[in-house]
Scaffold this motif. Structure first.
Motif, PDB file in Angstrom:
ATOM      1  N   UNK A 121       0.889  -1.240  -0.058  1.00 13.97           N
ATOM      2  CA  UNK A 121       0.042  -0.004  -0.022  1.00 13.97           C
ATOM      3  C   UNK A 121       0.847   1.182   0.093  1.00 13.97           C
ATOM      4  N   UNK A 122       2.416   0.990  -0.103  1.00 12.97           N
ATOM      5  CA  UNK A 122       3.108   2.414  -0.011  1.00 12.97           C
ATOM      6  C   UNK A 122       3.971   2.317  -1.146  1.00 12.97           C
ATOM      7  N   UNK A 123       4.001   3.507  -1.854  1.00 18.26           N
ATOM      8  CA  UNK A 123       4.819   3.909  -3.039  1.00 18.26           C
ATOM      9  C   UNK A 123       6.012   4.631  -2.537  1.00 18.26           C
ATOM     10  N   UNK A 124       6.788   4.619  -3.458  1.00 12.88           N
ATOM     11  CA  UNK A 124       8.367   5.309  -3.227  1.00 12.88           C
ATOM     12  C   UNK A 124       8.008   6.622  -2.983  1.00 12.88           C
ATOM     13  N   UNK A 125       8.631   7.568  -1.987  1.00  9.77           N
ATOM     14  CA  UNK A 125       8.311   8.795  -1.646  1.00  9.77           C
ATOM     15  C   UNK A 125       8.350   9.035  -0.053  1.00  9.77           C
ATOM     16  N   UNK A 126       8.198  10.319   0.004  1.00 14.77           N
ATOM     17  CA  UNK A 126       8.169  10.834   1.294  1.00 14.77           C
ATOM     18  C   UNK A 126       6.884  10.937   1.919  1.00 14.77           C
ATOM     19  N   UNK A 127       6.718  10.390   3.336  1.00 14.18           N
ATOM     20  CA  UNK A 127       5.470  10.160   4.132  1.00 14.18           C
ATOM     21  C   UNK A 127       5.637  10.857   5.288  1.00 14.18           C
ATOM     22  N   UNK A 128       4.361  11.387   5.915  1.00 11.95           N
ATOM     23  CA  UNK A 128       4.337  11.751   7.288  1.00 11.95           C
ATOM     24  C   UNK A 128       3.469  10.596   7.907  1.00 11.95           C
ATOM     25  N   UNK A 129       3.833   9.886   9.090  1.00  9.78           N
ATOM     26  CA  UNK A 129       3.113   8.870   9.424  1.00  9.78           C
ATOM     27  C   UNK A 129       2.558   9.684  10.787  1.00  9.78           C
ATOM     28  N   UNK A 130       1.210   9.558  10.902  1.00 16.39           N
ATOM     29  CA  UNK A 130       0.634  10.284  11.924  1.00 16.39           C
ATOM     30  C   UNK A 130      -0.112   8.882  12.710  1.00 16.39           C
ATOM     31  N   UNK A 131       0.422   8.763  13.995  1.00 18.85           N
ATOM     32  CA  UNK A 131      -0.187   7.630  14.785  1.00 18.85           C
ATOM     33  C   UNK A 131      -0.935   8.277  16.062  1.00 18.85           C
ATOM     34  N   UNK A 132      -2.159   7.914  16.124  1.00 22.04           N
ATOM     35  CA  UNK A 132      -3.071   8.183  16.941  1.00 22.04           C
ATOM     36  C   UNK A 132      -3.749   7.045  17.686  1.00 22.04           C
ATOM     37  N   UNK A 133      -3.846   7.167  19.045  1.00 21.07           N
ATOM     38  CA  UNK A 133      -4.405   6.386  19.923  1.00 21.07           C
ATOM     39  C   UNK A 133      -4.837   6.917  21.150  1.00 21.07           C
ATOM     40  N   UNK A 134      -5.770   6.205  21.975  1.00 21.53           N
ATOM     41  CA  UNK A 134      -6.124   6.684  23.348  1.00 21.53           C
ATOM     42  C   UNK A 134      -5.817   5.400  24.307  1.00 21.53           C
ATOM     43  N   UNK A 135      -5.472   6.080  25.440  1.00 23.84           N
ATOM     44  CA  UNK A 135      -5.082   5.005  26.451  1.00 23.84           C
ATOM     45  C   UNK A 135      -5.720   5.877  27.863  1.00 23.84           C
ATOM     46  N   UNK A 136      -6.500   4.795  28.394  1.00 25.03           N
ATOM     47  CA  UNK A 136      -7.317   5.549  29.696  1.00 25.03           C
ATOM     48  C   UNK A 136      -8.213   6.944  29.133  1.00 25.03           C
ATOM     49  N   UNK A 137      -8.695   6.666  28.271  1.00 29.09           N
ATOM     50  CA  UNK A 137      -9.449   8.099  27.457  1.00 29.09           C
ATOM     51  C   UNK A 137      -8.591   9.228  27.445  1.00 29.09           C
ATOM     52  N   UNK A 138      -7.449   9.295  27.122  1.00 26.87           N
ATOM     53  CA  UNK A 138      -6.368  10.080  27.049  1.00 26.87           C
ATOM     54  C   UNK A 138      -5.915  10.025  25.572  1.00 26.87           C
ATOM     55  N   UNK A 139      -6.137  11.148  24.830  1.00 19.33           N
ATOM     56  CA  UNK A 139      -5.482  11.060  23.415  1.00 19.33           C
ATOM     57  C   UNK A 139      -4.047  11.185  23.146  1.00 19.33           C
ATOM     58  N   UNK A 140      -3.424  10.420  22.344  1.00 18.04           N
ATOM     59  CA  UNK A 140      -2.163  10.505  21.915  1.00 18.04           C
ATOM     60  C   UNK A 140      -1.945  10.479  20.492  1.00 18.04           C
ATOM     61  N   UNK A 141      -0.917  11.548  19.980  1.00 16.29           N
ATOM     62  CA  UNK A 141      -0.670  11.537  18.620  1.00 16.29           C
ATOM     63  C   UNK A 141       1.013  11.796  18.560  1.00 16.29           C
ATOM     64  N   UNK A 142       1.633  10.927  17.572  1.00 14.48           N
ATOM     65  CA  UNK A 142       3.078  11.150  17.237  1.00 14.48           C
ATOM     66  C   UNK A 142       3.253  11.115  15.841  1.00 14.48           C
ATOM     67  N   UNK A 143       4.054  11.952  15.328  1.00 11.61           N
ATOM     68  CA  UNK A 143       4.312  12.366  13.830  1.00 11.61           C
ATOM     69  C   UNK A 143       5.585  11.926  13.733  1.00 11.61           C
ATOM     70  N   UNK A 144       5.761  10.996  12.388  1.00 12.35           N
ATOM     71  CA  UNK A 144       7.059  10.424  12.088  1.00 12.35           C
ATOM     72  C   UNK A 144       7.171  10.717  10.553  1.00 12.35           C
TER      73      UNK A 144
END
Length: 149
Positions: A121-144
């Motif tokens: 599902x990935x083609x050659x090039x530059x991406x920003x991976x935005x990873x989102x999840x919640x833990x104990x109803x607290x939202x988290x997000x990390x970008x790579x």
């Protein structure tokens, strides 16, 4: 030989001006990149951006953050052993800035503290991976930032 007078100077200035205009018309646009908006719902998303800021701040305060690793199978996202996302679910967006048709968005179930984004599902090039999840109803997000080769 004739001397240069004001009429010749005017003709030279007019010729240089026309060459400049032709340069702007034909040569300058060749270096121009795609200028489409990054998101179709830009203004609505901007109003919700404080939630993103809070989620990134929460993730930055974590002692152990999820990591990614490029493997032969794709991109492996590994959560720390002590992480327990609500419902064992996380969302990711592989965001391609130059072509929104290549974006990949999905909610995944995390088994054994990791999941893999398949290389098909990935083609050659530059991406920003935005990873989102919640833990104990607290939202988290990390970008790579990822360069897929």
């Amino acid at each position: 030989m004739k001397k240069l007078h004001w009429g010749h100077g005017l003709a030279i200035a007019l010729g240089c001006f026309m060459i400049f205009i032709l340069f702007l018309i034909f040569v300058f646009p060749m270096g121009k990149q795609n200028s489409e908006m990054i998101s179709n719902n830009y203004y609505e998303e901007e109003l919700e951006y404080q939630k993103v800021i809070d989620a990134k701040k929460n993730a930055a305060e974590l002692e152990n953050q999820p990591t990614y690793q490029v493997t032969s199978e794709g991109i492996q996202i590994t959560f720390p052993k002590d992480a327990k996302p609500d419902g064992n679910k996380a969302n990711f967006i592989l965001f391609r800035t130059d072509d929104s048709n290549l974006d990949v968005k999905k909610e995944v179930t995390i088994s054994q503290n990791y999941f893999i984004i398949p290389k098909k599902v990935i083609t050659k090039g530059s991406y920003t991976l935005k990873l989102k999840w919640t833990e104990n109803k607290i939202p988290y997000q990390i970008d790579y930032d990822i360069l897929w080769k």
